[in-house]
Design an enzyme around this catalytic site. Structure first.
Site, PDB file in Angstrom:
ATOM      1  N   ILE A  14     -15.124 -13.306   9.058  1.00 25.85           N
ATOM      2  CA  ILE A  14     -14.949 -12.175   8.139  1.00 25.85           C
ATOM      3  C   ILE A  14     -13.502 -11.724   8.215  1.00 25.85           C
ATOM      4  CG2 ILE A  14     -15.589  -9.815   7.592  1.00 25.85           C
ATOM      5  CD1 ILE A  14     -18.364 -10.366   8.561  1.00 25.85           C
ATOM      6  N   HIS A  15     -12.768 -11.985   7.147  1.00 22.16           N
ATOM      7  CA  HIS A  15     -11.390 -11.509   7.017  1.00 22.16           C
ATOM      8  C   HIS A  15     -11.361 -10.535   5.844  1.00 22.16           C
ATOM      9  CE1 HIS A  15     -10.970 -14.476   3.754  1.00 22.16           C
ATOM     10  NE2 HIS A  15     -11.633 -15.291   4.558  1.00 22.16           N
ATOM     11  N   ALA A  16     -10.199 -10.239   5.303  1.00 26.72           N
ATOM     12  CA  ALA A  16     -10.059  -9.185   4.289  1.00 26.72           C
ATOM     13  C   ALA A  16     -10.935  -9.400   3.051  1.00 26.72           C
ATOM     14  CB  ALA A  16      -8.595  -9.044   3.878  1.00 26.72           C
ATOM     15  N   GLU A  87     -16.798 -17.985  -0.960  1.00 32.59           N
ATOM     16  CA  GLU A  87     -15.563 -18.751  -0.730  1.00 32.59           C
ATOM     17  C   GLU A  87     -15.805 -20.219  -0.943  1.00 32.59           C
ATOM     18  OE1 GLU A  87     -14.053 -17.592   3.123  1.00 32.59           O
ATOM     19  OE2 GLU A  87     -13.027 -15.940   2.185  1.00 32.59           O
TER      20      GLU A  87
END
Length: 87
Positions: A14-16, A87
């Site tokens: 989990i990134h931005a 993604e």
């Protein structure tokens, strides 16, 4: 209250971008949502809160939804996780 265990299945964790997507979906609902990891409990409607979890690939999070539309919220957020955060 609904409680579910979610696993991070995308390699980047989990990134931005995923954090923003999680918060965006969560904010569509009236219910509250919290994510628990280790000793942390954060508000799932906060992008910065979600990022601070430091959830990496194969991490497990506990999601707690509480409120009038908790079931719909839990299903929607679980769908976001299942789709690898689009993604």
């Amino acid at each position: 209250m609904i409680e579910r265990t979610l696993t991070i299945t995308n390699r980047a964790g989990i990134h931005a971008r995923p954090a923003a997507l999680i918060a965006k979906v969560a904010n569509r609902y009236v219910s509250d949502v919290f994510f628990l990891k280790d000793a942390m409990k954060i508000n799932g409607k906060s992008i910065m809160g979600v990022i601070t979890l430091g959830a990496t690939y194969k991490s497990k999070l506990t999601m707690q939804c509480d409120g009038p539309d908790e079931a719909e919220m839990a299903d929607a957020i679980e769908h976001v996780f299942a789709n690898h955060f689009e993604e």
